[in-house]
Design an enzyme around this catalytic site. Structure first.
Site, PDB file in Angstrom:
ATOM      1  N   ASP A 114       0.832  -1.211   0.000  1.00 50.57           N
ATOM      2  CA  ASP A 114       0.000   0.000   0.000  1.00 50.57           C
ATOM      3  C   ASP A 114       0.864   1.258   0.000  1.00 50.57           C
ATOM      4  O   ASP A 114       1.969   1.266   0.543  1.00 50.57           O
ATOM      5  CB  ASP A 114      -0.922  -0.024   1.239  1.00 50.57           C
ATOM      6  N   HIS A 164       1.975   3.264  -9.155  1.00 53.20           N
ATOM      7  CA  HIS A 164       1.756   1.841  -9.444  1.00 53.20           C
ATOM      8  C   HIS A 164       2.904   1.282 -10.299  1.00 53.20           C
ATOM      9  O   HIS A 164       3.314   0.134 -10.127  1.00 53.20           O
ATOM     10  CB  HIS A 164       0.424   1.631 -10.170  1.00 53.20           C
ATOM     11  N   LEU A 199      10.648 -20.795  -4.997  1.00 53.67           N
ATOM     12  CA  LEU A 199       9.746 -19.870  -4.299  1.00 53.67           C
ATOM     13  C   LEU A 199       8.408 -19.905  -5.019  1.00 53.67           C
ATOM     14  O   LEU A 199       8.371 -19.958  -6.252  1.00 53.67           O
ATOM     15  CB  LEU A 199      10.320 -18.443  -4.361  1.00 53.67           C
TER      16      LEU A 199
HETATM   17  C1  IPE Z   1      -5.383  -2.773  -0.073  1.00 50.45           C
HETATM   18  O1  IPE Z   1      -5.081  -1.425  -0.202  1.00 50.45           O
HETATM   19  C2  IPE Z   1      -5.362  -3.443  -1.412  1.00 50.45           C
HETATM   20  C3  IPE Z   1      -4.058  -3.574  -2.057  1.00 50.45           C
HETATM   21  C4  IPE Z   1      -2.921  -3.204  -1.543  1.00 50.45           C
HETATM   22  C5  IPE Z   1      -4.079  -4.186  -3.351  1.00 50.45           C
HETATM   23  P1  IPE Z   1      -6.206  -0.318  -0.330  1.00 50.45           P
HETATM   24  O2  IPE Z   1      -5.524   0.983  -0.510  1.00 50.45           O
HETATM   25  O3  IPE Z   1      -7.213  -0.695  -1.361  1.00 50.45           O
HETATM   26  O4  IPE Z   1      -6.914  -0.393   1.107  1.00 50.45           O
HETATM   27  P2  IPE Z   1      -7.846   0.648   1.860  1.00 50.45           P
HETATM   28  O5  IPE Z   1      -8.899   1.072   0.888  1.00 50.45           O
HETATM   29  O6  IPE Z   1      -6.990   1.823   2.249  1.00 50.45           O
HETATM   30  O7  IPE Z   1      -8.359  -0.074   3.048  1.00 50.45           O
HETATM   31  C1  IPE Z   2      -1.787   0.162  -3.264  1.00 50.80           C
HETATM   32  O1  IPE Z   2      -1.506   1.522  -3.301  1.00 50.80           O
HETATM   33  C2  IPE Z   2      -1.944  -0.428  -4.647  1.00 50.80           C
HETATM   34  C3  IPE Z   2      -3.309  -0.814  -4.982  1.00 50.80           C
HETATM   35  C4  IPE Z   2      -4.343  -0.786  -4.180  1.00 50.80           C
HETATM   36  C5  IPE Z   2      -3.535  -1.268  -6.344  1.00 50.80           C
HETATM   37  P1  IPE Z   2      -2.667   2.592  -3.281  1.00 50.80           P
HETATM   38  O2  IPE Z   2      -3.037   2.896  -4.694  1.00 50.80           O
HETATM   39  O3  IPE Z   2      -3.788   2.151  -2.427  1.00 50.80           O
HETATM   40  O4  IPE Z   2      -1.933   3.827  -2.642  1.00 50.80           O
HETATM   41  P2  IPE Z   2      -2.543   4.874  -1.609  1.00 50.80           P
HETATM   42  O5  IPE Z   2      -3.060   4.107  -0.437  1.00 50.80           O
HETATM   43  O6  IPE Z   2      -3.641   5.608  -2.336  1.00 50.80           O
HETATM   44  O7  IPE Z   2      -1.391   5.743  -1.258  1.00 50.80           O
HETATM   45 MG    MG Z   3      -4.160   2.385  -0.448  1.00 45.31          MG
END
Ligand code: IPE
Ligand code: IPE
Ligand code: MG
Length: 246
Positions: A19, A36, A130
């Site tokens: 995240d 991303h 792995l």
């Molecule tokens: C969780 O992150 C999903 C992934 C890392 C793929 P999110 O950014 O979607 O989670 P929330 O919405 O903050 O809980």
């Molecule tokens: C996690 O990073 C990746 C996915 C959920 C695909 P985020 O896109 O949720 O990044 P933040 O939380 O907005 O910083």
């Molecule tokens: Mg996020």
């Protein structure tokens, strides 16, 4: 901690909620998708580092069942990133002895992406160094319901009308064929599970890092593994009971 850490201190199965990509990009006045793109590079580095440290299964949360709610452009970009990533990385994963698996409900993905997933899995199916599980359109609740339905169908087909037991469900869960989840890491500073491996995390050790995923490094992974090595896993027993058997 380095790759010479004693095997018992190295978690066999690590899962990561990757995240913080969006915030990383925002801090740099870049579009979210730029985060991303860099995040994808980190996934590659961390996979390599995890393998070197003796981790046997690595499960990465790439796209949740709730992430479809994001803006159309972001979802489209992520789908393209999956396709190109699979096309680009499958061969090198294979060369490095990595078995790739995709967990989650794939039926919602475009046919092309489903094909790439199946091809990468087939190519790497025999590898043993792995196992890399990519969780895509994955939700912990979906996993539990899916496994329960499969278990129920099996019982009904066998003319068995008894209630479901844990042992009926567990073989149908994603990751059932892999070591139990030892360590669950979340980057990006949020202290929540976000519907990731709900069942599998029941007795996992949790590690939360404030580092945004695009900045996560092998050193951060080592810090999480070192922290894991200090934990006493009691599984409901007393600390004394556990100390005696070790
Ligand atoms: C969780 O992150 C999903 C992934 C890392 C793929 P999110 O950014 O979607 O989670 P929330 O919405 O903050 O809980
Ligand atoms: C996690 O990073 C990746 C996915 C959920 C695909 P985020 O896109 O949720 O990044 P933040 O939380 O907005 O910083
Ligand atoms: Mg996020």
């Amino acid at each position: 901690m380095s790759s010479s850490a004693p095997a018992s201190l190295v978690p066999q199965h690590v899962a990561i909620i990757m995240d913080g990509n969006g915030r990383w990009a925002k801090q740099r006045s870049l579009p979210r998708v730029a985060g991303h793109k860099v995040g994808m590079e980190r996934a590659r580095d961390i996979t390599e580092a995890a393998g070197q440290r003796g981790v046997k299964s690595l499960t990465l949360f790439a796209f949740s069942s709730e992430n479809w709610q994001r803006p159309f452009e972001e979802v489209s970009y992520l789908m393209d990133l999956f396709v190109t990533g699979l096309e680009r990385e499958a061969k090198s994963l294979h060369k490095n002895g990595v078995r790739l698996r995709v967990i989650g409900d794939r039926s919602r993905f475009a046919e092309k992406l489903q094909n790439r997933m199946a091809e990468a899995e087939a190519l790497t199916a025999g590898n043993t160094a792995l196992t890399l599980n990519i969780a895509a359109n994955y939700g912990g609740r979906w996993d539990i319901i899916n496994a329960s339905n499969l278990a129920l169908a099996g019982k009904r087909a066998a003319g068995d009308s008894s209630a479901l037991q844990e042992a009926d469900v567990t073989p149908h869960l994603a990751l059932a064929d892999q070591p139990p989840l030892d360590l669950l890491i979340r980057t990006g500073g949020e202290i929540r599970i976000s519907n990731f491996l709900l069942w599998q995390a029941a007795y996992a050790e949790l590690f939360f890092s404030s580092v945004l995923w695009p900045d996560f490094s092998a050193a951060e992974l080592d810090a999480a593994i070192a922290d894991y090595g200090q934990r006493q896993r009691r599984f409901g027993k007393t600390g004394e009971q556990v100390a005696e058997t070790n």
